[in-house]
Design an enzyme around this catalytic site. Structure first.
Site, PDB file in Angstrom:
ATOM      1  N   GLY A  48       0.838  -1.198   0.000  1.00  0.00           N
ATOM      2  CA  GLY A  48       0.000   0.000   0.000  1.00  0.00           C
ATOM      3  C   GLY A  48       0.868   1.240   0.000  1.00  0.00           C
ATOM      4  O   GLY A  48       2.028   1.194  -0.411  1.00  0.00           O
ATOM      5  N   LEU A  49       0.322   2.352   0.475  1.00  0.00           N
ATOM      6  CA  LEU A  49       1.108   3.589   0.459  1.00  0.00           C
ATOM      7  C   LEU A  49       2.419   3.416   1.206  1.00  0.00           C
ATOM      8  O   LEU A  49       3.478   3.807   0.707  1.00  0.00           O
ATOM      9  CB  LEU A  49       0.304   4.720   1.103  1.00  0.00           C
ATOM     10  CG  LEU A  49      -0.818   5.305   0.256  1.00  0.00           C
ATOM     11  CD1 LEU A  49      -1.476   6.456   0.997  1.00  0.00           C
ATOM     12  CD2 LEU A  49      -0.297   5.789  -1.090  1.00  0.00           C
ATOM     13  N   ALA A  50       2.366   2.818   2.397  1.00  0.00           N
ATOM     14  CA  ALA A  50       3.585   2.674   3.190  1.00  0.00           C
ATOM     15  C   ALA A  50       4.535   1.684   2.529  1.00  0.00           C
ATOM     16  O   ALA A  50       5.723   1.975   2.337  1.00  0.00           O
ATOM     17  CB  ALA A  50       3.230   2.233   4.605  1.00  0.00           C
ATOM     18  N   GLY A  51       4.025   0.526   2.169  1.00  0.00           N
ATOM     19  CA  GLY A  51       4.881  -0.529   1.624  1.00  0.00           C
ATOM     20  C   GLY A  51       5.489  -0.162   0.287  1.00  0.00           C
ATOM     21  O   GLY A  51       6.699  -0.314   0.068  1.00  0.00           O
ATOM     22  N   HIS A 272     -16.725   5.543  11.349  1.00  0.00           N
ATOM     23  CA  HIS A 272     -17.029   6.667  10.461  1.00  0.00           C
ATOM     24  C   HIS A 272     -18.543   6.859  10.402  1.00  0.00           C
ATOM     25  O   HIS A 272     -19.272   5.910  10.164  1.00  0.00           O
ATOM     26  CB  HIS A 272     -16.461   6.370   9.071  1.00  0.00           C
ATOM     27  CG  HIS A 272     -16.343   7.586   8.213  1.00  0.00           C
ATOM     28  ND1 HIS A 272     -17.432   8.222   7.706  1.00  0.00           N
ATOM     29  CD2 HIS A 272     -15.259   8.273   7.788  1.00  0.00           C
ATOM     30  CE1 HIS A 272     -17.024   9.267   6.993  1.00  0.00           C
ATOM     31  NE2 HIS A 272     -15.706   9.315   7.032  1.00  0.00           N
ATOM     32  N   ARG A 336     -15.958  12.890  13.867  1.00  0.00           N
ATOM     33  CA  ARG A 336     -16.483  11.571  13.508  1.00  0.00           C
ATOM     34  C   ARG A 336     -16.991  10.778  14.711  1.00  0.00           C
ATOM     35  O   ARG A 336     -18.084  10.221  14.668  1.00  0.00           O
ATOM     36  CB  ARG A 336     -15.381  10.768  12.817  1.00  0.00           C
ATOM     37  CG  ARG A 336     -15.064  11.283  11.446  1.00  0.00           C
ATOM     38  CD  ARG A 336     -13.872  10.550  10.854  1.00  0.00           C
ATOM     39  NE  ARG A 336     -13.641  11.018   9.495  1.00  0.00           N
ATOM     40  CZ  ARG A 336     -12.638  10.597   8.721  1.00  0.00           C
ATOM     41  NH1 ARG A 336     -11.797   9.699   9.174  1.00  0.00           N
ATOM     42  NH2 ARG A 336     -12.488  11.056   7.495  1.00  0.00           N
TER      43      ARG A 336
END
Lengths: 643, 257, 255
Positions: A48-51, A272, A336
């Site tokens: 994902g974004l981090a990986g 949420h 939220r």
């Protein structure tokens, strides 16, 4: 009951004034010589974004990187589903934004349960993230003059959110993915798709590799390296129904936890408020709609219980705009967690609407009256379309029905300032770690954290680990690899050996009900105690009755799913225990016993201003609790109020 | 592999050349149709004049024919190659296949011009063989029946046969179908796609297809009705076959009727 | 919510144990399907039923179930992602079907997308196309300030239109030539419209097309089936831009 240990976890936070800490840290980190980088091998789990950003950045530096992902392509990771945007303290709007303000907003949004130093660093690198993504070709929204545009998001008084229509997560992930693909073509990164990490290999106390199952042919594979990065996302699917993708799971994190990585704050989950409600037993997943809808939508329920009239037939005087009633200042724009709890309160009291009575109305009629349908369509057209696609209802004509849903998990593996877990050489990034959001995450901050970790933090701190440890050469031939692989395989075999009568979905749904009812939006000691028993019973039920067909030596989605549920069933117990142990209300964790007279969350800074990090002690012994005290030297602890 | 072969072997490069040759052949169709329409003027005299002028410079004619032939050949070659590759790209066929396009006007049980370009092209190729055997190599193929006649008369004789005229009608319709997709599609392959002009390209393409089909197809009607053959011409002597090659056109020939 | 009656369906599903085996269609009866279910939830119900009957569940790819990850996708009665425009399989709902329907479900069919199992195919060819040049070569940490690169708003919008591709492969499945031109074009067009993509634009077009062809995808013959099947509604105008980029590169690239 668990034993609390007051050992001070070494968070490796640099000393000195907050704004200088990251620079100081970087200056003191050891470096790996350019020619030596290729001698090191880093394993990244997750894309994902981090990986993806970590794997690409490390490959670029010259390390050899192997990136394993459960998906068929790295581009599918669930970061892709983020809609709204990404925060950065650029102050492009000249509205007084600064690193400091982003830091304070994030600390406050997290209800003062996060580490100051980490959050400050996050705010500090946020601007670099935007620069990096722009340079990669991420098509951020622009003003007519060609400069970057911003939108406003909850929890902030400045406009600092960068966005790509309603697909910001997608575009950022595709940016990171393209950087990753570039390194693949350069031969520095090897991507192994459709591989699931089933265990961590620890040699001489250091993380040195992983055991994966090749999901296509079922073969066990081992990969050795000098460091392992877990970028495996959150555990929201412990609730069965959530806005997470179906594949999201806790397995990699949980397996690492069982090998010695502490799990921090598992009870912090974000609910949420604006999701499409549950509509049937078969439902597999909940869909989120951007919280921006609350800018123009008004939330209400009928004043009378069980009012059978169509919403459009219910006159103004018979409607209860409960958010506006309870929070006159913020009205429909409360954070939220507050909005979610208020909806639950009304539905629990019997005022819910829809076939399940577990929904509230989100009404745009006044906004349409005032601004016209076209204006609303321009702002939210895609969301109205999505709503209609799923529910077959026209949100312009009749109020939408919404209900809160599990969305994000702030808890995760405990990491220090270097993002290293309690196992040396095991680093944890993104949603999988616990570090930056405290007890509640602000909108548009998840993307920021994933990319900050991957692009701007881990390339420095991993290098330090590799340069400062004299790591012995270890290959897949090391006996630890075989041993760990046999463990993983035997777990799979024992699942297949049960051949009972209940399906994975069936059991997962049951776990989800326990967690949602007992450890969801609001919790109490009694319910959590009950949950602990129920989870244990369900886990036993799983190992007695699970029915998985087919072989372990083939593509077998049901088997994958069963393995993940088995880990959720272990993890759920820790989550409930953590929730029970935290005798206060903070952010996403609301304990009914600890609330103000008006029903608002009541923190206990005296006793709970700490990170709860849990240590695994074996299947038959309770977890040990370690507390990392949170020092607030730069911001003052105050109570949030939205009245 | 040089950049030229590499480019021409690529899928996009092939389509680029396909588009260029296609448009070139469309241009040829325009000239060809314009020339043929001369048959309708002045009882064939104008047409004959045009035909003889066309043949007056053998070198130019040869060069033009070589270019035209090359255009056809490349177009056909690429069609065969891409068709083979495209079929291989699918591999296993679908048991059920249905379009998701809702905007097609011509759709005959799922057969549409754009999905049947290879088939319509094959029909046109077959027709081309007939056409060339009639008019290019007619003297050899049809022998004394038309050998040595003036071009307009050859046309009259050949087209008076209803079956032959029918073949020409079918050929014309298929050419129309083929260019109804091919014309604008060539622009797309060459990268010409702009909201300002797309509509126009489409409309011109459709108009062109209709003009081509109706224009060439009209000779079917002309052949089986108006293009009646003068018996005197039909029974022309065998020996006059060399007249065309050796002598300039004799205006008096046409005044005979 | 309008009341719908339940559906009884016959599903004709492609079953294939692995890439090496021959596949076949198998028919399953499914009763009392709620029209409010998504198509994938309907398959979930089928799989629960199969498990009870002792038959292995039907394998199908899916993940986010909200139309953005691009993981899911099957051919439903001959149409990739089913009958709705701009919709992924996970966002397709059973209210679009009638009681008594026969629904034929097949995997994406393309030589470049070998079947993994049942309805699951291997789309890693798409990754290799991106590896050939679908990126901007910028090192982490090297980037200038975001506002140093000005992008006119219409260019950004055009790039975003192309970048919205979810990489599901429906374009390949729909194309009679199993061409991945829309997918390739989306990436080339996204970067061709931005100044960031400028330095590598020629190599990008040439190499991505070379890889596209090597992977065994067919050529584009402008039938525009891809556009009609695309859940992200990517326009074929991007293919025209790719054609322009390619021909310019072909004629002017220095190598």
């Amino acid at each position: 009951m668990s034993t609390a240990v007051e050992t001070r976890l070494n968070s490796r936070v640099p000393t000195g004034p907050l704004p200088d800490q990251w620079t100081k840290c970087k200056n003191e980190l050891k470096l790996v010589a350019p020619n030596n980088k290729r001698k090191f091998h880093v394993i990244v789990v997750g894309s994902g974004l981090a990986g993806a950003s970590a794997a690409a950045s490390l490959g670029e530096l010259g390390y050899n990187v192997t990136c394993v992902t459960i998906h068929d392509s790295p581009r599918r990771a669930h970061s892709i589903a983020a809609q709204g945007g990404i925060n950065a303290a650029k102050n492009y709007q000249n509205d007084g934004d600064s690193t400091w303000r982003l830091f304070v907003d994030t600390i406050k949004g997290g209800d003062y349960r996060s580490r100051e130093s980490n959050v400050y660093r996050l705010a500090e690198v946020s601007g670099n993230i935007i620069d990096q993504c722009v340079a990669q070709g991420v098509p951020f929204a622009r003003e007519y003059g060609g400069t970057l545009a911003n939108r406003t998001f909850g929890g902030a008084l400045v406009s600092r959110t960068f966005y790509c229509r309603g697909q910001t997560g997608q575009q950022l992930l595709l940016g990171a993915y393209s950087a990753l693909m570039r390194q693949v073509s350069a031969g520095k990164v090897k991507v192994l798709p459709r591989r699931e990490m089933l265990d961590l290999v620890v040699v001489d106390g250091c993380a040195r590799g992983v055991v994966c199952r090749n999901l296509v042919n079922g073969q066990m594979e081992t990969y050795a390296g000098h460091a392992v990065l877990l970028c495996t996302g959150g555990y929201g699917n412990v609730f069965y129904l959530s806005t997470n993708a179906k594949g999201c799971n806790v397995t990699a994190a949980w397996r690492a936890h069982r090998r010695g990585a502490y799990f921090a704050n598992p009870c912090y989950t974000q609910i949420h408020p604006t999701c499409i409600p549950v509509h049937g037993d078969y439902q597999s997943k909940l869909t989120l709609m951007s919280e921006s809808l609350r800018n123009d939508g008004r939330v209400w329920v009928p004043k009378e219980k069980g009012d059978q009239r169509k919403p459009t037939d219910i006159p103004e005087e018979d409607r209860d705009y409960y958010l506006e009633r309870r929070y006159p200042t913020y009205g429909n724009m409360v954070p939220r967690d507050v909005a979610s709890r208020a909806a639950k309160e009304r539905c629990d009291a019997g005022y819910g609407v829809g076939s399940t009575k577990m929904a509230v109305y989100l009404d745009f009629s006044r906004a349409i009256e005032e601004q016209g349908e076209d204006a609303i369509r321009r702002k939210y057209g895609n969301l109205f379309d999505m709503y209609e696609k799923i529910t077959d209802d026209n949100g312009y004509k009749t109020p939408m029905m919404i209900y809160p849903a599990v969305h994000y998990t702030m808890g995760g593996l405990w990491v220090d300032y270097h993002l290293q877990s309690t196992i040396p050489g095991l680093f944890v990034l993104g949603e999988a770690n616990f570090s930056d959001h405290g007890a509640n995450r602000l909108g548009a901050s998840a993307l920021m954290q994933g990319l900050a970790d991957g692009y701007f933090i881990i390339p420095y701190t991993v290098g330090h680990h590799l340069a400062s440890q004299s790591l012995k050469p270890v290959t897949e031939a090391h006996p630890k690899f075989k041993e760990t692989m046999i463990d993983a395989r035997s777990r799979i075999e024992s699942i297949l050996a049960v051949s009972g009568t209940r399906t994975v979905t069936d059991l997962h749904r049951e776990l989800g009900k326990i967690m949602w009812n007992r450890c969801g939006m609001s919790r109490n000691a009694e319910g959590l105690e009950a949950a602990l028993t129920e989870i244990k019973e369900l886990r036993e039920e799983f190992w007695r009755t699970i029915n998985v067909l087919g072989s372990g030596e083939a593509f077998n989605q049901n088997l994958e799913y069963a393995g993940r549920l088995a880990d959720f069933l272990e993890f759920a117990e820790l989550m409930a225990r953590d929730a029970l142990e935290r005798k206060e209300s903070a952010g996403g964790h609301f304990r009914e016993e600890y609330q103000t007279e008006e029903g608002e969350a009541k923190r206990d800074d005296e006793n709970f201003c700490h990170v709860a990090a849990w240590e695994y002690q074996g299947d038959d012994s309770p977890h040990t609790l370690h507390k990392e005290h949170l020092d607030f030297q730069n911001v003052e602890l105050t109570t949030r109020s939205y009245k | 592999m040089s950049w030229v072969t590499a480019a021409l072997r690529s899928s996009v490069g092939k389509k680029f050349v396909m588009g260029i040759t296609g448009l070139f052949l469309c241009g040829f169709l325009v000239i060809h149709l314009a020339g043929n329409l001369l048959l309708y003027i002045g009882d064939g005299t104008v047409y004959n004049e045009y035909a003889h002028k066309l043949h007056s410079n053998p070198i130019l004619l040869f060069v033009a024919e070589v270019i035209l032939f090359a255009g056809f050949l490349i177009h056909i070659y690429l069609a065969i190659v891409t068709n083979r590759e495209n079929r291989a790209a699918r591999g296993v066929r679908y048991a059920v296949k249905k379009t998701k396009r809702e905007d097609r006007t011509v759709n005959l049980f799922g057969w549409t011009p754009d999905t049947t370009m290879f088939a319509s092209g094959a029909v046109i190729l077959g027709f081309l063989v007939v056409h060339l055997s009639d008019f290019k190599f007619g003297d050899i193929v049809h022998g004394e029946r038309i050998a040595g006649l003036e071009p307009a008369d050859k046309a009259r004789i050949l087209m008076s046969d209803a079956i032959r005229a029918g073949i020409y009608l079918v050929g014309s319709i298929f050419v129309g179908i083929h260019v109804s997709h091919g014309f604008w599609s060539a622009f797309q392959s060459l990268g010409v796609n702009h909201p300002k002009y797309n509509d126009w390209i489409r409309k011109v393409g459709i108009a062109f297809a209709i003009i081509v089909a109706v224009g060439f197809g009209s000779f079917f009607v002309w052949g089986i009705s108006g293009g009646e053959v003068d018996p005197a011409v039909e029974e022309a002597p065998v020996g006059s076959s060399s007249v065309l090659e050796t002598a300039p056109p004799r205006p008096d020939q046409y005044t005979q009727k | 919510m309008p009341a719908h009656k339940q559906l009884n369906l016959t599903l004709r599903v492609w079953r294939q144990p692995d890439a090496g085996s021959r596949g076949e269609f198998r028919d399953y009866k499914l009763y009392s399907v709620s029209p409010e279910m998504s198509f994938l939830e309907m398959l979930d119900v089928l799989n629960e039923q199969l498990l009870e009957e002792g038959e292995e569940p039907v394998a199908f790819d899916h993940d986010c179930r909200e139309g953005i990850c691009g993981t899911c996708g099957v051919v439903i009665n001959g149409q990739p992602h089913g009958p709705m425009q701009g919709t992924t399989t996970c966002q397709l709902h059973m209210r679009n079907f009638e009681d008594g329907d026969l629904i034929v479900i097949e995997p994406w069919r393309a030589s470049a997308f070998p079947v993994v199992r049942d309805l699951v195919v291997n789309r890693s060819a798409f990754d290799r196309i991106i590896q050939a040049g679908g990126y901007v070569s910028v090192r982490t940490g090297q980037a200038p300030d975001g506002n140093a690169i000005l992008v006119p708003s219409p260019d950004q919008a055009g790039a975003m239109d192309a970048a919205a591709c979810i990489g599901c492969g429906a374009c390949v499945a729909a194309c009679k030539n199993a061409s991945a031109m829309l997918f390739t074009a989306a990436k080339v067009s996204h970067l061709a419209q931005l100044p960031q993509g400028e330095p590598e634009r020629k190599q990008r077009a040439l190499q991505m097309i070379a890889t596209h062809d090597e992977e065994g995808f067919g050529a584009c013959t402008n039938t525009y089936e891809c556009e009609a099947a695309c859940p992200a509604e990517i326009s074929v105008s991007h293919i025209a831009r790719l054609n322009r980029e390619y021909s310019k590169a072909m004629l002017t690239a220095r190598q």
